[in-house]
Design a protein around this motif. Structure first.
Motif, PDB file in Angstrom:
ATOM      1  N   ARG A 174       0.833  -1.208   0.000  1.00  0.00           N
ATOM      2  CA  ARG A 174       0.000   0.000   0.000  1.00  0.00           C
ATOM      3  C   ARG A 174       0.862   1.250   0.000  1.00  0.00           C
ATOM      4  NH1 ARG A 174      -3.365  -3.208   3.239  1.00  0.00           N
ATOM      5  NH2 ARG A 174      -2.405  -2.465   5.164  1.00  0.00           N
ATOM      6  N   GLN A 175       1.995   1.172   0.699  1.00  0.00           N
ATOM      7  CA  GLN A 175       2.919   2.309   0.693  1.00  0.00           C
ATOM      8  C   GLN A 175       3.477   2.543  -0.716  1.00  0.00           C
ATOM      9  OE1 GLN A 175       6.187   1.940   3.442  1.00  0.00           O
ATOM     10  NE2 GLN A 175       7.288   3.689   2.595  1.00  0.00           N
ATOM     11  N   LYS A 176       3.817   1.451  -1.400  1.00  0.00           N
ATOM     12  CA  LYS A 176       4.337   1.586  -2.761  1.00  0.00           C
ATOM     13  C   LYS A 176       3.280   2.108  -3.719  1.00  0.00           C
ATOM     14  CE  LYS A 176       8.045  -1.841  -2.462  1.00  0.00           C
ATOM     15  NZ  LYS A 176       8.593  -3.102  -3.022  1.00  0.00           N
ATOM     16  N   LEU A 181      -8.188  -3.728 -11.678  1.00  0.00           N
ATOM     17  CA  LEU A 181      -8.034  -4.928 -10.856  1.00  0.00           C
ATOM     18  C   LEU A 181      -8.662  -4.780  -9.475  1.00  0.00           C
ATOM     19  CD1 LEU A 181      -4.371  -5.874 -11.846  1.00  0.00           C
ATOM     20  CD2 LEU A 181      -6.428  -7.230 -12.302  1.00  0.00           C
ATOM     21  N   SER A 182      -9.031  -3.546  -9.112  1.00  0.00           N
ATOM     22  CA  SER A 182      -9.705  -3.363  -7.824  1.00  0.00           C
ATOM     23  C   SER A 182     -11.128  -3.903  -7.861  1.00  0.00           C
ATOM     24  CB  SER A 182      -9.723  -1.874  -7.443  1.00  0.00           C
ATOM     25  OG  SER A 182     -10.571  -1.133  -8.318  1.00  0.00           O
ATOM     26  N   ASN A 183     -11.655  -4.181  -9.047  1.00  0.00           N
ATOM     27  CA  ASN A 183     -12.959  -4.832  -9.183  1.00  0.00           C
ATOM     28  C   ASN A 183     -12.771  -6.321  -8.907  1.00  0.00           C
ATOM     29  OD1 ASN A 183     -15.285  -6.154 -10.144  1.00  0.00           O
ATOM     30  ND2 ASN A 183     -15.657  -4.577 -11.679  1.00  0.00           N
ATOM     31  N   LYS A 184     -13.320  -6.790  -7.805  1.00  0.00           N
ATOM     32  CA  LYS A 184     -13.066  -8.175  -7.382  1.00  0.00           C
ATOM     33  C   LYS A 184     -13.617  -9.200  -8.368  1.00  0.00           C
ATOM     34  CE  LYS A 184     -17.146  -8.192  -4.362  1.00  0.00           C
ATOM     35  NZ  LYS A 184     -17.612  -8.342  -2.959  1.00  0.00           N
ATOM     36  N   GLU A 185     -14.618  -8.814  -9.156  1.00  0.00           N
ATOM     37  CA  GLU A 185     -15.186  -9.757 -10.111  1.00  0.00           C
ATOM     38  C   GLU A 185     -14.219 -10.086 -11.247  1.00  0.00           C
ATOM     39  OE1 GLU A 185     -18.919  -8.399 -11.517  1.00  0.00           O
ATOM     40  OE2 GLU A 185     -19.868  -8.369  -9.537  1.00  0.00           O
ATOM     41  N   VAL A 186     -13.254  -9.211 -11.488  1.00  0.00           N
ATOM     42  CA  VAL A 186     -12.297  -9.445 -12.575  1.00  0.00           C
ATOM     43  C   VAL A 186     -11.488 -10.708 -12.333  1.00  0.00           C
ATOM     44  CG1 VAL A 186     -10.213  -8.547 -13.693  1.00  0.00           C
ATOM     45  CG2 VAL A 186     -12.137  -7.027 -13.273  1.00  0.00           C
ATOM     46  N   THR A 187     -11.096 -10.944 -11.075  1.00  0.00           N
ATOM     47  CA  THR A 187     -10.275 -12.122 -10.776  1.00  0.00           C
ATOM     48  C   THR A 187     -11.065 -13.242 -10.104  1.00  0.00           C
ATOM     49  OG1 THR A 187      -9.609 -11.024  -8.714  1.00  0.00           O
ATOM     50  CG2 THR A 187      -8.116 -10.853 -10.606  1.00  0.00           C
ATOM     51  N   LEU A 204      -9.254 -17.503  -7.960  1.00  0.00           N
ATOM     52  CA  LEU A 204      -7.980 -17.194  -7.294  1.00  0.00           C
ATOM     53  C   LEU A 204      -8.207 -17.125  -5.785  1.00  0.00           C
ATOM     54  CD1 LEU A 204      -6.591 -14.474  -9.720  1.00  0.00           C
ATOM     55  CD2 LEU A 204      -6.107 -16.904  -9.680  1.00  0.00           C
ATOM     56  N   SER A 205      -8.592 -18.234  -5.207  1.00  0.00           N
ATOM     57  CA  SER A 205      -8.951 -18.229  -3.789  1.00  0.00           C
ATOM     58  C   SER A 205      -7.756 -17.960  -2.886  1.00  0.00           C
ATOM     59  CB  SER A 205      -9.592 -19.574  -3.412  1.00  0.00           C
ATOM     60  OG  SER A 205      -8.700 -20.645  -3.711  1.00  0.00           O
ATOM     61  N   ALA A 206      -6.567 -18.256  -3.352  1.00  0.00           N
ATOM     62  CA  ALA A 206      -5.378 -18.027  -2.530  1.00  0.00           C
ATOM     63  C   ALA A 206      -5.023 -16.556  -2.437  1.00  0.00           C
ATOM     64  CB  ALA A 206      -4.188 -18.804  -3.094  1.00  0.00           C
ATOM     65  N   PHE A 207      -5.581 -15.744  -3.319  1.00  0.00           N
ATOM     66  CA  PHE A 207      -5.346 -14.308  -3.269  1.00  0.00           C
ATOM     67  C   PHE A 207      -6.379 -13.662  -2.361  1.00  0.00           C
ATOM     68  CE2 PHE A 207      -3.044 -13.444  -7.534  1.00  0.00           C
ATOM     69  CZ  PHE A 207      -1.842 -13.634  -6.884  1.00  0.00           C
ATOM     70  N   PRO A 208      -5.964 -12.823  -1.436  1.00  0.00           N
ATOM     71  CA  PRO A 208      -6.950 -12.117  -0.615  1.00  0.00           C
ATOM     72  C   PRO A 208      -7.692 -11.090  -1.455  1.00  0.00           C
ATOM     73  CG  PRO A 208      -4.746 -11.247  -0.225  1.00  0.00           C
ATOM     74  CD  PRO A 208      -4.579 -12.437  -1.124  1.00  0.00           C
ATOM     75  N   GLU A 209      -8.922 -10.775  -1.057  1.00  0.00           N
ATOM     76  CA  GLU A 209      -9.671  -9.733  -1.755  1.00  0.00           C
ATOM     77  C   GLU A 209      -9.004  -8.381  -1.519  1.00  0.00           C
ATOM     78  OE1 GLU A 209     -13.772  -9.523  -0.917  1.00  0.00           O
ATOM     79  OE2 GLU A 209     -14.221 -11.563  -1.585  1.00  0.00           O
ATOM     80  N   ILE A 210      -9.260  -7.469  -2.444  1.00  0.00           N
ATOM     81  CA  ILE A 210      -8.735  -6.116  -2.275  1.00  0.00           C
ATOM     82  C   ILE A 210      -9.305  -5.532  -0.996  1.00  0.00           C
ATOM     83  CG2 ILE A 210      -8.569  -3.836  -3.304  1.00  0.00           C
ATOM     84  CD1 ILE A 210      -7.150  -5.944  -4.883  1.00  0.00           C
ATOM     85  N   SER A 211      -8.435  -5.019  -0.145  1.00  0.00           N
ATOM     86  CA  SER A 211      -8.893  -4.503   1.143  1.00  0.00           C
ATOM     87  C   SER A 211      -9.583  -3.159   0.984  1.00  0.00           C
ATOM     88  CB  SER A 211      -7.701  -4.345   2.097  1.00  0.00           C
ATOM     89  OG  SER A 211      -6.882  -3.269   1.673  1.00  0.00           O
ATOM     90  N   PRO A 212     -10.477  -2.817   1.902  1.00  0.00           N
ATOM     91  CA  PRO A 212     -11.118  -1.494   1.877  1.00  0.00           C
ATOM     92  C   PRO A 212     -10.094  -0.363   1.923  1.00  0.00           C
ATOM     93  CG  PRO A 212     -12.278  -2.964   3.377  1.00  0.00           C
ATOM     94  CD  PRO A 212     -11.035  -3.671   2.967  1.00  0.00           C
ATOM     95  N   LYS A 213      -8.959  -0.604   2.595  1.00  0.00           N
ATOM     96  CA  LYS A 213      -7.931   0.440   2.674  1.00  0.00           C
ATOM     97  C   LYS A 213      -7.366   0.761   1.289  1.00  0.00           C
ATOM     98  CE  LYS A 213      -6.319  -0.500   7.387  1.00  0.00           C
ATOM     99  NZ  LYS A 213      -5.151  -0.897   8.232  1.00  0.00           N
ATOM    100  N   MET A 214      -7.130  -0.284   0.491  1.00  0.00           N
ATOM    101  CA  MET A 214      -6.588  -0.069  -0.845  1.00  0.00           C
ATOM    102  C   MET A 214      -7.606   0.650  -1.725  1.00  0.00           C
ATOM    103  SD  MET A 214      -3.755  -0.604  -2.562  1.00  0.00           S
ATOM    104  CE  MET A 214      -2.854  -2.096  -2.100  1.00  0.00           C
ATOM    105  N   CYS A 215      -8.873   0.241  -1.640  1.00  0.00           N
ATOM    106  CA  CYS A 215      -9.926   0.903  -2.422  1.00  0.00           C
ATOM    107  C   CYS A 215     -10.068   2.366  -2.010  1.00  0.00           C
ATOM    108  CB  CYS A 215     -11.253   0.168  -2.243  1.00  0.00           C
ATOM    109  SG  CYS A 215     -11.298  -1.452  -3.031  1.00  0.00           S
TER     110      CYS A 215
END
Length: 755
Positions: A435-437, A471-477, A482-493
């Protein structure tokens, strides 16, 4: 994008070389033809299919622009002047052209010394450069002007650290150093350098000292001297670049200059590409194209060559594996994601899910590191360190650098894929560090948009930022399990939302040269989540795209965002190359606007315009150009203007065909010329009433307007010369409302013309 430098050299017929030299030329041409006869589209991984250049290349829409004229008009606009013409296809400032015509004399007989061929990523600049190479060697292009071509990849040159001279860079397997020296020394005025990928060059500090083709320096210094004319000033240049770097290029490039732009495929170009791609399985191609045509969004996306290639590959896999037809390809991100994840799973089928996800993460880390360092070539050691299963990755291209010594290098098959994987890496990591990057990238992007110095403009980050939003749209992935990938966090959105909202609030004070508003609209479209877009559009109810040429894809993006705006107070679409076809895409969105400025070309039916105007609007500008309406259609437009709350500037220039006249039909051939559909009746061939109505505001307080109506009787069928009767009427008015007082006069004059 593969960045390449091509050099085309023409031998003066008045100074023929010795027989041995001519033999060298023939041998080199044979070498070039062999090199470019079979090529790989984007993907150079082992086992990838080769395609025949002459069969796969599809002509692109290319337009010629006059930059000096545009810059003059930009200054006028900044001073508050209103009535100017810019970016209009009917005017001499925006002309269709072709590769063969890039160095043709202009209407004053002047031949450019430097031609800029600009276009966005994935629009076919590098593939076009390869086509030029092949056609030159085949004596099918520039035969009378340029006779010798050197092919040097600048992407490779960027990795060279030694001090070299231009001759060192030009020599290759097909020609020896003495021949190169002789050509550059004896006939520099007959040399053309084709530089592919200026936007990836690292520009040195400005240097005004002379520089010879024998002088040594680093690659950037040598190329800068060549482009600026300090070296071989009599030579010619053809330079391809992303649009974001064209301003910096024009400042350093020698003159006289010519500006051209690739707009992508036309409708017919998309059809031709599908036919070429599915040449071995025509039935599959017909079915795939039918599905694309049924999906207007997907069809529009295919105007971009790299996207068209991806879509063809997707449908190739769909039919091969007997899967269901794709219905969720809406945004560029979704198209890339579907292709990437499908290919990765196919090539990594032996990996378990954790290994597969780790491979994606490592690939993203490699991509992100390259974006940060503006690096597109990777050493074999670095690739093996970061991507242990790199042989399973279909998006990494392995090739050998053979300039001074042989080195193994890797790159992504296209720069767009590197940008996609970098965005995926930042979002799917979703840690404090990532998130910092992301925050640092967004800050650099924002700061870069706020400067006019191209060296400080972070244009290379903008595609990555656009993929971040997509890619912030969770439906795209999520559809790819891709269950091993966590969903985009509210902080990132929230981080993305705050960034774009801050830019929207500040955009009125930012330079207009970067098309900031259009970029922000594209980011919102990529998100494609109604809640997110509606929330952002609450703060954005005034959009001004004046002077920015809009493609059909841009119009679809704009329409989507405006539809999700609760109340669009003002929308300005003047001088945006809006045609009747693009107006149809925007009609539903324009209805919502309370204040509207509009310039439309090639209008043949007033229905969409009447719907867009609606009622009780403030119409700041309405210009119709190169148009033809029936008498009834024009009366309906005038009546629609009379229903508006306020009408400021109006300029309707069109022809009303006589009922007993035959209007020129639109042909497919005409349709492909720069995407212009035109059946404007020609004076002396098709009868009609030439109509021009202007409404100008003379003063604001007190309000004073002037109307000028000019009617002219055009030619009738069978007449050798036009029978002209010109009527001009001026009318003073002091009302904000538009008064339609010319209907009876129109009908009378129109009837007179039919007799």
């Amino acid at each position: 994008m593969s960045v390449s430098l091509f050099v085309i050299i023409t031998f003066n017929r008045k100074k023929p070389f010795l027989c041995a030299d001519e033999t060298s030329i023939d041998q080199y041409k044979a070498h070039i033809k062999k090199t470019f006869k079979l090529v790989r589209e984007y993907n150079s991984r082992p086992g990838a299919d080769y395609v025949v250049m002459s069969e796969r290349y599809i002509d692109l829409l290319i337009v010629q622009k006059y930059r000096k004229q545009r810059e003059t008009e930009q200054k006028i606009r900044q001073k508050g002047k209103e009535l100017y013409q810019v970016f209009t296809r009917a005017s001499k400032d925006y002309l269709c052209t072709s590769l063969e015509q890039l160095f043709s004399p202009d209407n004053k007989g002047e031949v450019p010394k430097a031609v800029i061929l600009q276009g966005h990523s994935g629009y076919g600049k590098s593939f076009t450069a390869q086509k030029i190479m092949y056609d030159w060697a085949s004596d099918e292009m520039y035969k009378d002007s340029f006779d010798f071509v050197f092919h040097l990849k600048v992407r490779e040159l960027n990795s060279l650290q030694d001090e070299l001279c231009l001759v060192d860079l030009l020599q290759c397997d097909g020609i020896d150093k003495p021949t190169v020296l002789k050509v550059l020394q004896d006939i520099p005025e007959r040399v053309l350098f084709l530089v592919d990928g200026f936007d990836e060059l690292r520009l040195p500090e400005e240097d005004l000292l002379p520089f010879s083709h024998r002088d040594q320096g680093n690659v950037n210094k040598v190329l800068a001297a060549l482009l600026s004319g300090r070296m071989l000033c009599k030579s010619s240049l053809l330079v391809t670049t992303r649009s974001t770097a064209s301003k910096a290029l024009s400042h350093m490039l020698k003159g006289p200059q010519r500006f051209t732009e690739i707009l992508g495929f036309s409708d017919r170009g998309v059809e031709n590409y599908f036919q070429a791609f599915f040449e071995q399985d025509k039935n599959v191609g017909i079915e795939a194209l039918k599905h694309v045509k049924d999906n207007e969004t997907l069809l529009t996306a295919c105007f971009i060559p790299v996207t068209c290639w991806i879509v063809c590959n997707i449908f190739k896999d769909v039919f091969k594996e007997g899967r269901d037809m794709i219905t969720d390809l809406v945004t560029s991100t979704s198209i890339f994601a579907h292709f990437v994840f499908t290919q990765m799973k196919h090539h990594g089928s032996d990996l378990d899910e954790s290994e597969w996800i780790n491979l994606l993460k490592n690939l993203g880390e490699l991509a992100a590191d390259g974006i940060t360092k503006q690096k597109v070539l990777f050493d074999e050691y670095d690739v093996k360190q970061k991507v242990s299963n790199h042989k399973l990755v279909p998006f990494l291209c392995k090739f050998f650098l053979r300039k001074l010594n042989v080195e193994t290098k890797y790159s992504f098959m296209h720069l767009s894929f590197q940008e996609f994987f970098a965005a995926l890496f930042y979002l799917r990591s979703d840690t404090d560090i990532s998130r910092q990057k992301v925050g640092e990238m967004l800050l650099k992007g924002k700061q870069g948009l706020n400067v006019t110095d191209q060296k400080l403009h972070m244009s290379h980050l903008l595609p990555v930022i656009q993929f971040l939003f997509g890619l912030s749209n969770k439906e795209v992935t999520s559809s790819h399990q891709l269950s091993a990938f966590p969903e985009i966090s509210p902080k990132m959105c929230s981080l993305l939302e705050k960034w774009i909202c801050d830019l929207i609030k500040a955009e009125e004070g930012l330079p207009r040269t970067h098309n900031i508003q259009l970029f922000l609209l594209q980011c919102l479209y990529e998100v494609h989540e109604e809640g997110f877009v509606q929330k952002v559009m609450e703060n954005w109810n005034r959009i001004n795209l004046d002077g920015i040429p809009l493609k059909k894809t841009d119009c679809r993006v704009l329409a989507y965002c405006v539809r999700h705006c609760q109340a669009m107070k003002r929308l300005t679409l003047t001088h945006c190359n809006l045609t009747a076809e693009k107006l149809k895409v925007l009609t539903e969105a324009l209805v919502k606007c309370k204040e509207l400025g509009l310039v439309v070309e090639d209008l043949r039916d007033g229905e969409d315009l009447i719907i867009a105007l609606g009622e009780d609007k403030i119409v700041t500008d309405l210009h119709l150009k190169n148009s033809s309406l029936s008498l009834g259609g024009l009366v309906q437009v005038l009546n629609a203007l009379a229903k508006q709350r306020r009408v400021d500037t109006v300029d309707l220039t069109l022809r009303i065909p006589y009922e007993n006249s035959t209007v020129t039909a639109i042909t497919k051939e005409n349709e492909d010329m720069c995407d212009r559909q035109t059946d404007t009746p020609q004076e002396g061939k098709t009868g009609g009433l030439d109509f021009n109505l202007e409404r100008k505001i003379i003063s604001i307080k007190p309000l004073s307007c002037e109307h000028t109506l000019t009617l002219g009787l055009g030619a009738q069928i069978g007449q050798l010369e036009p029978r002209m009767l010109q009527i001009s009427i001026s009318q003073a008015a002091s009302s904000e409302r538009f008064s339609n007082t010319w209907t009876d006069l129109l009908e009378t004059v129109h009837t007179l013309g039919e007799r």
